[in-house]
Write a protein that holds these residues in place. Sequence first.
Motif, short mmCIF file in Angstrom:
data_model
loop_
_atom_site.label_atom_id
_atom_site.label_comp_id
_atom_site.label_asym_id
_atom_site.label_seq_id
_atom_site.Cartn_x
_atom_site.Cartn_y
_atom_site.Cartn_z
N ILE A 91 -24.04 -6.45 16.28
CA ILE A 91 -23.28 -7.04 17.37
C ILE A 91 -21.81 -7.04 16.99
N SER A 92 -20.99 -6.37 17.77
CA SER A 92 -19.57 -6.33 17.49
C SER A 92 -18.95 -7.71 17.63
N GLY A 93 -18.01 -8.02 16.75
CA GLY A 93 -17.30 -9.28 16.84
C GLY A 93 -16.58 -9.46 18.16
N LYS A 94 -16.20 -8.36 18.81
CA LYS A 94 -15.52 -8.44 20.11
C LYS A 94 -16.41 -9.10 21.16
N LEU A 95 -17.70 -8.84 21.10
CA LEU A 95 -18.62 -9.42 22.09
C LEU A 95 -18.81 -10.90 21.85
N ILE A 96 -18.55 -11.35 20.64
CA ILE A 96 -18.69 -12.77 20.32
C ILE A 96 -17.38 -13.51 20.55
N ALA A 97 -16.26 -12.86 20.24
CA ALA A 97 -14.96 -13.54 20.28
C ALA A 97 -14.39 -13.68 21.69
N ASP A 98 -14.58 -12.66 22.52
CA ASP A 98 -13.99 -12.65 23.85
C ASP A 98 -14.87 -13.45 24.82
N ASN A 99 -14.29 -14.44 25.47
CA ASN A 99 -15.07 -15.31 26.34
C ASN A 99 -15.76 -14.56 27.47
N SER A 100 -15.02 -13.67 28.13
CA SER A 100 -15.58 -12.92 29.25
C SER A 100 -16.70 -11.99 28.80
N LEU A 101 -16.46 -11.28 27.70
CA LEU A 101 -17.48 -10.36 27.20
C LEU A 101 -18.73 -11.12 26.76
N PHE A 102 -18.52 -12.25 26.09
CA PHE A 102 -19.68 -13.01 25.62
C PHE A 102 -20.49 -13.56 26.80
N ASP A 103 -19.80 -14.04 27.84
CA ASP A 103 -20.52 -14.54 29.01
C ASP A 103 -21.39 -13.45 29.62
N GLN A 104 -20.83 -12.24 29.73
CA GLN A 104 -21.62 -11.13 30.26
C GLN A 104 -22.77 -10.75 29.32
N PHE A 105 -22.47 -10.75 28.02
CA PHE A 105 -23.47 -10.42 27.02
C PHE A 105 -24.63 -11.41 27.10
N TRP A 106 -24.29 -12.67 27.29
CA TRP A 106 -25.32 -13.69 27.39
C TRP A 106 -26.15 -13.52 28.66
N GLN A 107 -25.47 -13.41 29.81
CA GLN A 107 -26.16 -13.36 31.09
C GLN A 107 -27.02 -12.10 31.22
N ARG A 108 -26.49 -10.96 30.82
CA ARG A 108 -27.20 -9.69 31.02
C ARG A 108 -28.12 -9.32 29.87
N GLY A 109 -27.90 -9.93 28.71
CA GLY A 109 -28.67 -9.53 27.55
C GLY A 109 -29.44 -10.65 26.89
N LEU A 110 -28.74 -11.51 26.15
CA LEU A 110 -29.40 -12.49 25.31
C LEU A 110 -30.26 -13.49 26.10
N SER A 111 -29.82 -13.86 27.29
CA SER A 111 -30.59 -14.82 28.08
C SER A 111 -31.91 -14.23 28.57
N GLN A 112 -32.03 -12.90 28.52
CA GLN A 112 -33.24 -12.22 28.96
C GLN A 112 -34.29 -12.13 27.85
N VAL A 113 -33.91 -12.50 26.64
CA VAL A 113 -34.85 -12.46 25.52
C VAL A 113 -35.73 -13.71 25.58
N SER A 114 -37.02 -13.52 25.72
CA SER A 114 -37.93 -14.64 25.86
C SER A 114 -38.09 -15.38 24.54
N PRO A 115 -38.45 -16.67 24.59
CA PRO A 115 -38.69 -17.42 23.35
C PRO A 115 -39.70 -16.73 22.45
#
Length: 241
Positions: A91-115
């Motif tokens: 995971i690139s640090g840019k996706l973690i550091a940038d608020n907009s990128l992280f929000d998209q990363f969370w909504q489109r990616g990480l939030s889709q990972v089931s428990p």
Amino acid sequence: MFKFLYHGHEAHLHWYTQQLITASLTSTYGQELLTRGFYAENGQPIHTGELINYLTANSNLLLDMTIQQLDDLIIQPALSRAESKQVWINISGKLIADNSLFDQFWQRGLSQVSPKKKPYLVLEICEDSIDDKAIVERINQLQNQGFKVAMDDFGSGHSNLIRLSQINFDYIKLDLELVKRIPDELWATCLYKEIVELCSSKGALIVAEGVENQPQSDFIRWAGVDIIQGFLYSKPQPIHT
């Protein structure tokens, strides 16, 4: 396969995996996802370093690629490989550091990972990217959400030991440059052992990267690493999604 434009040329990204094995050499611990690029017109490979620089410079492309990796390897139930072993994704640090990128990363990616699938995913974040208080807090948030986080390439450049005190990483991957001169050079060998002991004191599992020969393997296992990655035991293999 992931299609994109590389300096105006049509290109493809393909996923490869390299196994990580236990230091006991008795089983496979997981597999790291690696990215390789090729020109669409002739199939010629794109230099990996140049490809990474290009992806890093194009944030939306980097975001789309990472989300595609998550979807192919973790989210889609048809791909059962993630049910049997961990998948480690950079995971690139840019996706973690940038608020907009992280929000998209969370909504489109990480939030889709089931428990159910979170235990099979490890997020690798390069230590050079972890240089901001906001990033440290975000990594802690990811862990609180049930994600496993690895510090990647520890020991490259000027390592900031403060990061170790701020984050209880689940894994710490030692940079492959650290292993190149062991066990032949005494100073490098002593340093490696000290680093393993320091990182282990934080409760993290230690991964030795870049292991290419038996003397290296014998030493790093004696030094106390938990997981081994390198050409001696596994070379990257293409996967088909």
